[in-house]
Design an enzyme around this catalytic site. Sequence first.
Site, short mmCIF file in Angstrom:
data_model
loop_
_atom_site.label_atom_id
_atom_site.label_comp_id
_atom_site.label_asym_id
_atom_site.label_seq_id
_atom_site.Cartn_x
_atom_site.Cartn_y
_atom_site.Cartn_z
N ASN A 1 7.87 7.01 64.39
CA ASN A 1 8.02 5.18 64.19
C ASN A 1 7.30 4.44 65.05
O ASN A 1 7.45 4.52 66.52
CB ASN A 1 9.69 4.98 64.42
CG ASN A 1 10.21 3.14 65.21
OD1 ASN A 1 9.08 2.45 64.40
ND2 ASN A 1 11.01 3.18 65.14
N LYS B 1 6.56 1.44 66.44
CA LYS B 1 7.21 0.27 67.20
C LYS B 1 6.51 -0.93 66.63
O LYS B 1 5.33 -0.51 65.51
CB LYS B 1 8.06 0.48 68.09
CG LYS B 1 9.56 1.36 67.73
CD LYS B 1 9.59 2.24 69.08
CE LYS B 1 11.02 2.86 68.65
NZ LYS B 1 11.86 3.03 70.15
N HIS C 1 17.28 0.04 62.42
CA HIS C 1 16.99 -0.04 63.75
C HIS C 1 18.26 -0.82 64.54
O HIS C 1 17.88 -2.18 65.23
CB HIS C 1 15.25 0.74 64.17
CG HIS C 1 15.26 0.94 64.98
ND1 HIS C 1 14.92 0.18 66.19
CD2 HIS C 1 14.16 2.12 65.77
CE1 HIS C 1 14.90 1.57 67.20
NE2 HIS C 1 14.69 2.44 66.94
N GLU D 1 17.02 -1.64 67.96
CA GLU D 1 15.86 -2.64 68.55
C GLU D 1 16.21 -3.98 67.63
O GLU D 1 15.87 -5.29 67.76
CB GLU D 1 14.94 -2.36 68.91
CG GLU D 1 14.37 -1.54 69.45
CD GLU D 1 13.39 -0.39 69.24
OE1 GLU D 1 12.28 -0.47 68.73
OE2 GLU D 1 13.52 0.63 70.77
N GLU E 1 20.77 7.37 66.07
CA GLU E 1 19.97 6.95 67.05
C GLU E 1 20.71 6.32 68.65
O GLU E 1 20.99 5.08 68.50
CB GLU E 1 18.81 6.12 66.69
CG GLU E 1 17.82 7.09 66.48
CD GLU E 1 16.28 6.12 66.42
OE1 GLU E 1 15.37 7.15 66.28
OE2 GLU E 1 16.01 4.77 65.96
N GLY F 1 13.82 6.08 74.00
CA GLY F 1 13.40 5.49 75.41
C GLY F 1 13.59 5.66 76.95
O GLY F 1 12.46 4.73 76.99
N SER G 1 14.01 10.49 72.38
CA SER G 1 14.18 10.79 73.89
C SER G 1 13.61 12.42 72.70
O SER G 1 13.92 13.61 73.41
CB SER G 1 14.14 11.42 75.02
OG SER G 1 14.50 9.17 74.76
P1 13P Z 1 11.57 7.90 71.46
O1 13P Z 1 11.43 8.03 70.79
O2 13P Z 1 11.11 6.73 71.76
O3 13P Z 1 13.08 7.76 72.17
O4 13P Z 1 12.23 5.97 70.31
C1 13P Z 1 13.57 6.94 68.96
C2 13P Z 1 13.49 5.81 68.64
O5 13P Z 1 13.28 4.81 68.54
C3 13P Z 1 13.38 6.18 66.88
O6 13P Z 1 13.06 5.07 66.08
#
Ligand code: 13P
Length: 252
Positions: A10, A12, A97, A99, A169, A175, A215
Amino acid sequence: MQRKKIVAGNWKMNTNLESARTLANNISKALEQNPTETVDVILAPPFPFLGTVAGVAEEKYAVAAQNMSQHEAGAYTGEISADMLQSLGVQYVILGHSERRAYYGETNELLAEKVQKAIESDLVPIYCIGESLEERKSNQYLAVIEQQLSVALFDLSEEDFGKVVIAYEPVWAIGTGETATPEQAQEVHAYIRKLIQEKYNETVAEATSLLYGGSCKPGNAKELFAQEDIDGGLIGGAALKAEDFTAIIHSF
Ligand code: 13P
């Protein structure tokens, strides 16, 4: 039925046209040199670069969008439809997601509509679920997971449910550099599979691919993917480096 192993990146809101093309090319080259026969690789670039990234795929990976409208077409300024994605060669769509839930107010009810629309349009939804730090600390995380699954997915027919990929997740691991331990992730994955089995049946539960995200890196992917109910990963930061991303793919 053997469930699919999947590693999805992803991206983003990162890259531009040039760096997206370079990243896709580098991943493609790495997979040519060191192919994988057992893992389905998926790249999810930002909307404007979906066509470009799909154009260099040469069947080494599939392409996913990071979001999609629940509507068919019409007066929805700024939105992207399933049909638009289809026409670019996109096969998957990430929905829900954390976010998008946190910053854009996406609810389980809205996501039920989006999942339905994706399936009708022959796009595979990668439906994301996961608890916040507070929900984990107050021991509510399994209840949150249950709610996210049941509201958005459990009205699907058995056949349609069989088309969905689920990504767990935990928000506190995204992150932050703080990964769920393999045991923490496995506990939730096993719980998700149990819920699917109770709602549908053992066959459906066993066939559903459950990805872990948060992560996930070359250094911890192996241990995570070795867990019985973890079928792959949804990768954020580490998906932006071809080397790291392909190392994760080869962690199985
Ligand atoms: P990270 O791997 O940067 O923690 O992000 C995970 C994520 O949100 C994938 O959709």
